[in-house]
Design a protein around this motif. Structure first.
Motif, PDB file in Angstrom:
ATOM      1  N   VAL A   1       0.843  -1.197   0.000  1.00 18.14           N
ATOM      2  CA  VAL A   1       0.000   0.000   0.000  1.00 18.14           C
ATOM      3  C   VAL A   1       0.877   1.245   0.000  1.00 18.14           C
ATOM      4  O   VAL A   1       0.623   2.220  -0.690  1.00 18.14           O
TER       5      VAL A   1
ATOM      6  N   PHE B   1      -1.761   5.164  -4.534  1.00 17.06           N
ATOM      7  CA  PHE B   1      -2.266   5.284  -3.171  1.00 17.06           C
ATOM      8  C   PHE B   1      -2.652   6.722  -2.819  1.00 17.06           C
ATOM      9  O   PHE B   1      -3.724   6.941  -2.253  1.00 17.06           O
ATOM     10  N   PRO B   2      -1.864   7.747  -3.152  1.00 18.12           N
ATOM     11  CA  PRO B   2      -2.290   9.115  -2.816  1.00 18.12           C
ATOM     12  C   PRO B   2      -3.590   9.511  -3.507  1.00 18.12           C
ATOM     13  O   PRO B   2      -4.424  10.205  -2.924  1.00 18.12           O
TER      14      PRO B   2
ATOM     15  N   THR C   1      -6.028   7.454  -4.396  1.00 20.30           N
ATOM     16  CA  THR C   1      -7.109   6.730  -3.727  1.00 20.30           C
ATOM     17  C   THR C   1      -7.473   7.424  -2.423  1.00 20.30           C
ATOM     18  O   THR C   1      -8.653   7.605  -2.118  1.00 20.30           O
ATOM     19  N   THR C   2      -6.452   7.827  -1.678  1.00 20.46           N
ATOM     20  CA  THR C   2      -6.704   8.528  -0.426  1.00 20.46           C
ATOM     21  C   THR C   2      -7.413   9.850  -0.693  1.00 20.46           C
ATOM     22  O   THR C   2      -8.358  10.216   0.016  1.00 20.46           O
ATOM     23  N   ALA C   3      -6.991  10.568  -1.710  1.00 20.46           N
ATOM     24  CA  ALA C   3      -7.628  11.841  -2.047  1.00 20.46           C
ATOM     25  C   ALA C   3      -9.087  11.629  -2.444  1.00 20.46           C
ATOM     26  O   ALA C   3      -9.960  12.415  -2.073  1.00 20.46           O
ATOM     27  N   LYS C   4      -9.336  10.553  -3.202  1.00 19.24           N
ATOM     28  CA  LYS C   4     -10.719  10.269  -3.602  1.00 19.24           C
ATOM     29  C   LYS C   4     -11.590   9.979  -2.386  1.00 19.24           C
ATOM     30  O   LYS C   4     -12.709  10.470  -2.283  1.00 19.24           O
ATOM     31  N   VAL C   5     -11.083   9.174  -1.471  1.00 25.24           N
ATOM     32  CA  VAL C   5     -11.854   8.825  -0.275  1.00 25.24           C
ATOM     33  C   VAL C   5     -12.096  10.064   0.578  1.00 25.24           C
ATOM     34  O   VAL C   5     -13.213  10.296   1.050  1.00 25.24           O
ATOM     35  N   LEU C   6     -11.061  10.872   0.756  1.00 28.77           N
ATOM     36  CA  LEU C   6     -11.227  12.080   1.566  1.00 28.77           C
ATOM     37  C   LEU C   6     -12.178  13.074   0.910  1.00 28.77           C
ATOM     38  O   LEU C   6     -12.980  13.713   1.590  1.00 28.77           O
ATOM     39  N   SER C   7     -12.104  13.200  -0.415  1.00 27.17           N
ATOM     40  CA  SER C   7     -13.022  14.119  -1.099  1.00 27.17           C
ATOM     41  C   SER C   7     -14.452  13.585  -1.042  1.00 27.17           C
ATOM     42  O   SER C   7     -15.400  14.359  -0.923  1.00 27.17           O
TER      43      SER C   7
ATOM     44  N   LYS D   1     -15.662  11.757   1.423  1.00 24.23           N
ATOM     45  CA  LYS D   1     -16.119  12.023   2.788  1.00 24.23           C
ATOM     46  C   LYS D   1     -16.508  13.484   2.954  1.00 24.23           C
ATOM     47  O   LYS D   1     -17.527  13.810   3.560  1.00 24.23           O
TER      48      LYS D   1
END
Length: 88
Positions: A9, A15-16, A18-24, A26
């Motif tokens: 991971v 990975f960045p 994916t994290t940005a997509k999840v945070l956006s 949320k």
């Protein structure tokens, strides 16, 4: 095994994103939920204001119609007294 998955991971170049997509996602859900609650409060407040204005309008109508009844009654009494004094 757990350490190698963590390493995968961490080394995943996407990975960045994916994290940005999840945070956006949320943040979007939180914003939409806040707007929904705000709209609901405005509807309830608007309904309360609408009911208050309806009651005020009804009271004003009753007051004006009561005043007109008093004026008409006073005019009728005045006309009756005038007619009696003219006949006498």
């Amino acid at each position: 095994m757990g350490e190698s998955e963590g390493l995968f991971v961490f080394l995943n170049p996407f990975f960045p994103f994916t994290t940005a997509k999840v945070l956006s996602l949320k943040a979007s859900v939180l914003l939409l939920l806040t707007l929904l609650i705000k709209a609901r409060v405005q509807i309830v407040t608007g309904s309360a204001v609408g009911i208050l204005l309806l009651m005020l309008q009804t009271l004003v109508f009753l007051a004006i119609s009561g005043g007109l009844v008093l004026a008409a009654g006073g005019a009728a009494v005045y006309a009756t007294q005038k007619r009696r004094s003219a006949a006498a």
